[in-house]
Design a protein around this motif. Structure first.
Motif, short mmCIF file in Angstrom:
data_model
loop_
_atom_site.label_atom_id
_atom_site.label_comp_id
_atom_site.label_asym_id
_atom_site.label_seq_id
_atom_site.Cartn_x
_atom_site.Cartn_y
_atom_site.Cartn_z
N TYR A 109 37.02 42.46 36.51
CA TYR A 109 38.02 41.66 37.21
C TYR A 109 37.53 40.22 37.41
O TYR A 109 38.31 39.27 37.26
N ARG A 113 39.60 37.08 36.03
CA ARG A 113 40.07 35.98 36.85
C ARG A 113 39.55 34.64 36.32
O ARG A 113 40.29 33.64 36.28
N MET A 125 50.63 36.11 34.32
CA MET A 125 49.64 37.00 34.91
C MET A 125 48.74 36.28 35.90
O MET A 125 47.80 36.88 36.44
N MET A 128 47.80 37.90 39.34
CA MET A 128 47.39 39.30 39.39
C MET A 128 46.18 39.49 40.30
O MET A 128 45.17 38.80 40.14
N ASP A 129 46.29 40.43 41.25
CA ASP A 129 45.15 40.72 42.11
C ASP A 129 44.36 41.90 41.53
O ASP A 129 44.69 42.43 40.47
N GLU A 132 46.45 45.09 40.81
CA GLU A 132 47.31 44.98 39.62
C GLU A 132 46.47 45.02 38.35
O GLU A 132 46.88 45.60 37.33
N PHE A 133 45.29 44.41 38.40
CA PHE A 133 44.39 44.47 37.26
C PHE A 133 43.97 45.92 37.00
O PHE A 133 43.97 46.38 35.85
N MET A 136 46.71 47.72 35.28
CA MET A 136 46.81 47.35 33.86
C MET A 136 45.82 48.12 33.01
O MET A 136 46.13 48.56 31.90
#
Length: 274
Positions: A109, A113, A125, A128-129, A132-133, A136
């Motif tokens: 992550y 980011r 995207m 996306m926090d 949510e990552f 995915m």
């Protein structure tokens, strides 16, 4: 004894929204849910017809006045690296590949980011926090792997969420450390996936969409043996200019006709759009 019949997938269309590839155009997507015991068969079948997976959804662009987005795949048997691609392989020779189950980590992550903030800060995207990552990466009903790349003793440098299809590898989403942008890590992961597919005896590596006229997607046309799914069939990409007419409104078939042409597993006819 009673037998239940398999439920045929239902297809839907998204509302129009600005196209992320071609300025001044609107995009829509045709999509269906990916779930149940037949999920892998459906993913395999529809991937061969230009669909892509996003978590538990299969989708394909179905814009009202444009058909520029063409699903692209590398035919492994016809691929040979160019001189510049050989240099990419050489620059990244210290990297080691590690394939894991699709399970999100903090290191992934953080890299994701950093990648978004540097290259796609205004993209869909961008917000996306970590939850949510994780969705995915982890929400998949089919065979998927998270393929990581790092040099010995160094932090994670690149990663790709990859689906295993019956005829190839599908690169669902890849990201890398922008501090190493000069090393062409995105291209390196594609080249490495070609080698993985070759080792596994799989004929194709699916790359997502190639869009004629979009500088963001132009790099895909540089791979030897690239095929695009256009007008209902896969064809070798020879001259990219041959597909410039795909942006013309008359290149688009009605949605009902598109759905009717979809071939489902076991040759079931596709139901009409709802």
């Amino acid at each position: 004894m009673r037998h239940s019949l398999p439920i045929a997938p239902q297809f839907y269309v998204t509302a129009p929204q600005p196209c992320p590839y071609l300025a001044g155009r609107m995009e829509r997507k045709l999509f269906t849910a990916l779930q149940g015991e037949e999920a892998e068969k459906l993913n395999d079948a529809l991937s061969k017809q230009g669909f892509r997976r996003s978590q538990n959804v299969l989708y394909r662009p179905t814009c009202a006045d444009c058909s520029a987005c063409l699903s692209a795949r590398i035919r492994v048997s016809d691929f040979a690296p160019s001189k510049s691609q050989k240099r990419v392989l050489k620059r990244n020779a210290p990297l080691r590949r590690r394939a894991t189950s699709p399970w999100a980590t903090d290191a992934q992550y953080e890299l994701f980011r950093k990648y978004l903030d540097s290259r796609h800060a205004d993209g869909g995207m961008a917000d996306m926090d970590v939850f949510e990552f994780s969705a995915m990466i982890e929400e998949t009903p089919i065979r998927s792997r998270l393929i990581e790349y790092a040099a010995d003793g160094e932090p994670l440098r690149a990663a790709c969420l990859t689906d295993l299809l019956d005829d190839g590898l599908s690169m669902v989403y890849s990201f890398f450390d922008p501090d190493f942008e000069a090393d062409s890590l995105g291209n390196y992961m594609i080249l490495d996936h070609v080698e993985i597919a070759r080792d596994m005896g799989l004929p194709y590596v699916y790359l997502g969409y190639w869009v004629p006229g979009s500088p963001k997607m132009g790099y895909k046309a540089r791979y030897k043996g690239l095929e695009v799914y256009s007008r209902g069939r896969w064809q070798l990409l020879r001259d990219p200019e041959e597909h410039s007419a795909e942006t013309h409104p008359l290149s688009v078939a009605p949605i009902a006709e598109q759905v009717a042409r979809i071939q489902l597993p076991d040759a079931q006819p596709a139901p009409r759009r709802r």
